[in-house]
Design a protein around this motif. Structure first.
Motif, short mmCIF file in Angstrom:
data_model
loop_
_atom_site.label_atom_id
_atom_site.label_comp_id
_atom_site.label_asym_id
_atom_site.label_seq_id
_atom_site.Cartn_x
_atom_site.Cartn_y
_atom_site.Cartn_z
N HIS A 127 0.83 -1.20 0.00
CA HIS A 127 0.00 0.00 0.00
C HIS A 127 0.87 1.26 0.00
CE1 HIS A 127 -3.64 2.21 2.03
NE2 HIS A 127 -3.36 2.69 0.82
N GLN B 92 -2.61 -5.59 -3.63
CA GLN B 92 -2.76 -5.48 -2.18
C GLN B 92 -3.20 -6.79 -1.53
OE1 GLN B 92 -3.98 -1.83 -0.25
NE2 GLN B 92 -4.55 -0.96 -2.24
N HIS C 284 -3.35 -2.34 7.60
CA HIS C 284 -4.58 -3.01 7.18
C HIS C 284 -5.47 -3.36 8.38
CE1 HIS C 284 -7.12 -4.87 4.29
NE2 HIS C 284 -7.00 -6.08 4.80
N TYR D 95 -1.16 3.43 6.53
CA TYR D 95 -1.20 2.49 5.41
C TYR D 95 -1.59 1.08 5.85
CZ TYR D 95 1.74 6.05 3.12
OH TYR D 95 2.23 7.22 2.59
N HIS E 9 -3.48 3.47 -8.08
CA HIS E 9 -4.10 3.74 -6.79
C HIS E 9 -4.95 5.00 -6.77
CE1 HIS E 9 -4.64 2.56 -2.71
NE2 HIS E 9 -4.10 3.65 -2.19
#
Length: 244
Positions: free
Chosen positions: A117, A159, A221, A219, A131
């Protein structure tokens, strides 16, 4: 009609149908709850995205969905041919090893998604051509649960690649791997609803909304740990305190 199809096509079609249903059911249910049943409770009226914005997000996501489904189809093919470290039953290794390996799997995925990312932002051509499609949604009134899968197809695949890489590094229960891939659809819907859950160390929507406005922070997750380790964490509660 089903039987004559090649096995890999059957796998892709099964995944595509399931992923599409999950996207619409989870997205619609969450939108109905936060924008109608709890109207003005979680999201101010002027911050609710328009139907046009949500329809655009659905359009972008559905264009990419056939390509997204290629990745779990490929992982399924590789598992069936014995190219990964997947196993079929938890009883094959026992619960203690299962939990340990699941933890390692999630660490690898978290690390991989963070850096994938981040590089999609730092490498200018990747941002411009991939992106940026997702980052047109950069304000609270343009973000909705349906934005969770509104990516350029290659962006979404990149990703998710850490999930695939982890299969070669860690003994992984195959059903758990597939479940985690499908949970991505629910998780990404959740982190785009702009509602800060305040559940540390979860990288919830409060953190991700900051990411969509600054482009240089949060960034990660699932958790805040990677951003904390690499100096890109920005806490939504601290941001609120600055604005008071």
């Amino acid at each position: 009609m089903w039987a004559p199809l090649p096995h890999v096509v059957q796998g892709w079609l099964r995944i595509y149908i399931a992923a599409t249903l999950l996207y619409f059911v989870s997205g619609a249910a969450w939108c109905f709850y936060i924008y109608h049943l709890k109207r003005n409770v979680y999201v101010p009226k002027d911050a609710i995205p328009s139907r046009k914005a949500m329809y655009l997000q659905i359009y972008v996501a559905m264009k990419a969905m056939p390509w997204y489904c290629a990745l779990p189809t490929i992982s399924e093919y590789m598992v069936e041919h014995g190219w990964t470290r997947c196993y079929a039953q938890i009883s094959d290794i026992g619960w203690a090893s299962y939990i340990w390996n699941l933890g390692l799997y999630l660490v690898i995925v978290e690390f991989g998604i963070y850096w994938m990312h981040r590089e999609l932002h730092d490498i200018k051509p990747l941002y411009k051509y991939l992106h940026a499609t997702h980052h047109i949604y950069n304000k609270q009134n343009t973000l909705s649960p349906f934005a969770g899968l509104a990516f350029h197809p290659l962006d979404g695949i990149l990703q998710a690649v850490p999930h695939l890489i982890a299969l070669f590094l860690v003994p992984t229960h195959f059903t758990t791997h597939i479940v985690l891939l499908f949970l991505e659809a629910i998780w990404t819907a959740n982190i785009h609803d702009c509602i800060h859950g305040k559940l540390w160390p979860v990288m919830g929507a409060g953190y991700h909304t900051i990411h969509h406005t600054t482009y240089r922070h949060n960034y990660g997750h699932y958790t805040v740990w990677m951003d904390w380790m690499f100096g890109t964490l920005r806490d939504p509660l601290e941001e609120e305190a600055k604005n008071i």
